[in-house]
Enzyme design. Sequence first.
Site, short mmCIF file in Angstrom:
data_model
loop_
_atom_site.label_atom_id
_atom_site.label_comp_id
_atom_site.label_asym_id
_atom_site.label_seq_id
_atom_site.Cartn_x
_atom_site.Cartn_y
_atom_site.Cartn_z
CD GLN A 3 -3.07 -0.75 0.31
OE1 GLN A 3 -3.61 -1.66 -0.27
NE2 GLN A 3 -3.37 0.51 0.11
N1 LIG Z 1 -6.90 -14.69 -9.98
C1 LIG Z 1 -5.81 -14.51 -9.22
N2 LIG Z 1 -5.89 -13.78 -8.11
C2 LIG Z 1 -4.78 -13.63 -7.36
C3 LIG Z 1 -3.54 -14.22 -7.72
N3 LIG Z 1 -2.63 -13.90 -6.77
C4 LIG Z 1 -3.27 -13.14 -5.87
N4 LIG Z 1 -4.56 -12.98 -6.21
C5 LIG Z 1 -5.59 -12.20 -5.51
O1 LIG Z 1 -5.13 -10.86 -5.47
C6 LIG Z 1 -5.50 -10.23 -4.26
C7 LIG Z 1 -4.30 -9.62 -3.59
O2 LIG Z 1 -3.43 -10.61 -3.08
P1 LIG Z 1 -2.44 -10.36 -1.85
O3 LIG Z 1 -1.58 -11.57 -1.74
O4 LIG Z 1 -3.16 -9.90 -0.66
O5 LIG Z 1 -1.59 -9.14 -2.44
P2 LIG Z 1 -0.35 -8.40 -1.77
O6 LIG Z 1 0.61 -8.12 -2.88
O7 LIG Z 1 0.18 -9.17 -0.63
O8 LIG Z 1 -1.01 -7.03 -1.30
P3 LIG Z 1 -0.49 -6.03 -0.13
O9 LIG Z 1 -0.32 -6.87 1.08
O10 LIG Z 1 -1.55 -5.00 0.01
O11 LIG Z 1 0.80 -5.44 -0.62
C8 LIG Z 1 -6.17 -11.32 -3.43
O12 LIG Z 1 -7.57 -11.18 -3.56
C9 LIG Z 1 -5.73 -12.62 -4.07
O13 LIG Z 1 -6.69 -13.64 -3.94
C10 LIG Z 1 -3.50 -14.99 -8.93
O14 LIG Z 1 -2.47 -15.54 -9.34
N5 LIG Z 1 -4.66 -15.09 -9.63
#
Ligand SMILES: Nc1nc2c(ncn2[C@@H]2O[C@H](COP(=O)(O)OP(=O)(O)OP(=O)(O)O)[C@@H](O)[C@H]2O)c(=O)[nH]1
Lengths: 185, 356
Positions: A70
């Site tokens: 974020q």
């Molecule tokens: N369809 C799909 N959705 C994904 C994939 N990887 C992550 N997501 C979705 O993307 C969203 C964000 O995933 P997070 O792992 O929370 O992302 P992050 O990068 O850790 O985000 P921050 O912690 O805010 O930095 C979630 O709703 C996941 O389910 C993927 O390979 N395919």
Amino acid sequence: MGLLSIIRKIKRKEKEMRILMVGLDNSGKTTIVLKINGEDTSVISPTLGFNIKTIVYQKYTLNIWDVGGQKTIRSYWRNYFEQTDGLVWVVDSSDLRRLDDCKSELDNLLKEERLSGASLLILANKQDIKGALSPEEIAKVLNLEAMDKTRHWNIVGCSAFTGEGLLEGFDWLVQDIASRIYVLD
Amino acid sequence: MADDDGASSIPNSIPPHPSDSSLQKKHASVIERLANRNQTRLENSITRRSESGSSSSSTTSFLVRFSDSKRAIESDLAQCRLTPPEPSQVRSHLDGISASISDLEKLVAETSYFLPSYEVRASLKSISELKQSLEDLNSELLPKKKFSFKNKGTKKDTKSESKDLGLGNAGSMLTNKQQQASYIARDSPGIRDKDGEVLVKNFKGSDVGEFSLSGLSSCEVKLIGSIRALFIHKLRNCKVYTGPVMGSILIDDVEGCTFAMASHQIRIHNAKNSDFYLRVRSRPIIEDSSSVRFAPYCVSYEGIEEDLKDASLGEETGNWENVDDFRWLRAVQSPNWSILAEDERIDTVKISSTAG
Ligand SMILES: Nc1nc2c(ncn2[C@@H]2O[C@H](COP(=O)(O)OP(=O)(O)OP(=O)(O)O)[C@@H](O)[C@H]2O)c(=O)[nH]1
Ligand SMILES: [Mg+2]
């Protein structure tokens, strides 16, 4: 013997690698780490701060730092640069609107002196989503070909949803780091 | 900030003019202490690994441990500044302190799963300040190697346009723009740039990945069926009602809107004067937002129960009210969001696919 060399020795003996996962919020960093570790990915909140996972991977112990993406938290990224062996930049390949943002944040990271020795793995995540850009297209948008010639880098398409591509990416990263750090064994 | 901190936290016990030999002794003992600390750290991390996750620590015990180590590090820093070690030992001193800060950081990381969010943020801030003090001390004691400051546009920048901008640092942000031109002209499926329309979209039976709503003004948008991801950008005075989103919803720059939606994750950025009726599996988050209000999900269309169930959103999680404000550090309720009073909530919105 200085303390630093003691630490280095220990690190070497345990075959530890420090891996930093960054990227814009919503790119899928936390999902990827949990997926690799075989954990449940069905309820994940946006990361407020960071998580560390210690994962034994092949004969190495990976300390994976998953830092929230974020905007508010990006200013903290610099706190995690020290001693990073591998940098994983995660891209949401379906988020076309923020590709500019994604590029400028990555460019900023790559200017960092303290990360200059780290191997760089770019994960073009969410390949399972129809309409996602391919890794080749992402490479083009991020202008990876123009990267500093001394940098070891690779881009791999993946999906944290299906698990596809994750191992391929981490295999490359771990091998690349190992070949730089553990050449002596 | 770091300078003031350093000065005020100098322990009283340090003699103003230590003799050379007592200085030496002190340095030896610091090194020993740091080495011990490193040993404990290794042992800890080994036991921790074998326990694997059975964390029984409470917030209070974390806070005690955190402030203890924080104080120890601050006093190490102050001591180092007051009576700098032999030049040959400066490195190892600073490395030792740096290792202690890393330990503290690990402590926060390992407990960040159960810590209230403001504690995590506050701890991160403290760590960041410690690192800053260490960096300051580092540049005081170990003058930088002579490396010239990186000039943007000399070595790495192969494109010529950016050199002519003459904007100094600000110029670096502009270099992205020219790359953008080369980028693939492809837009994700979505609804864009409409004014005052009612827009109904039925995804049933089609395999839709991501969908975007952007540049809408005074529109009413109804999405039936499930999709993988939803991007919302630049909406003014709109009403948006959706079925389940199996991945995440990303909202940026909205004002005067009403949203009713269900999703695994919801991130809200730059929202003003808007209401959100949500069902969400994880905690909704807001950033740079104000006057946003939350209430439970309230959409229905024929077959929605099944769609919700298939998307693992069949049950109310109660998370609609567990909002995290990333801009708000403190324990008290963020002034930027509130729960929408029951008597001000809208009735269930019934969508029919034939409308519009
Ligand atoms: N369809 C799909 N959705 C994904 C994939 N990887 C992550 N997501 C979705 O993307 C969203 C964000 O995933 P997070 O792992 O929370 O992302 P992050 O990068 O850790 O985000 P921050 O912690 O805010 O930095 C979630 O709703 C996941 O389910 C993927 O390979 N395919
Ligand atoms: Mg995360």
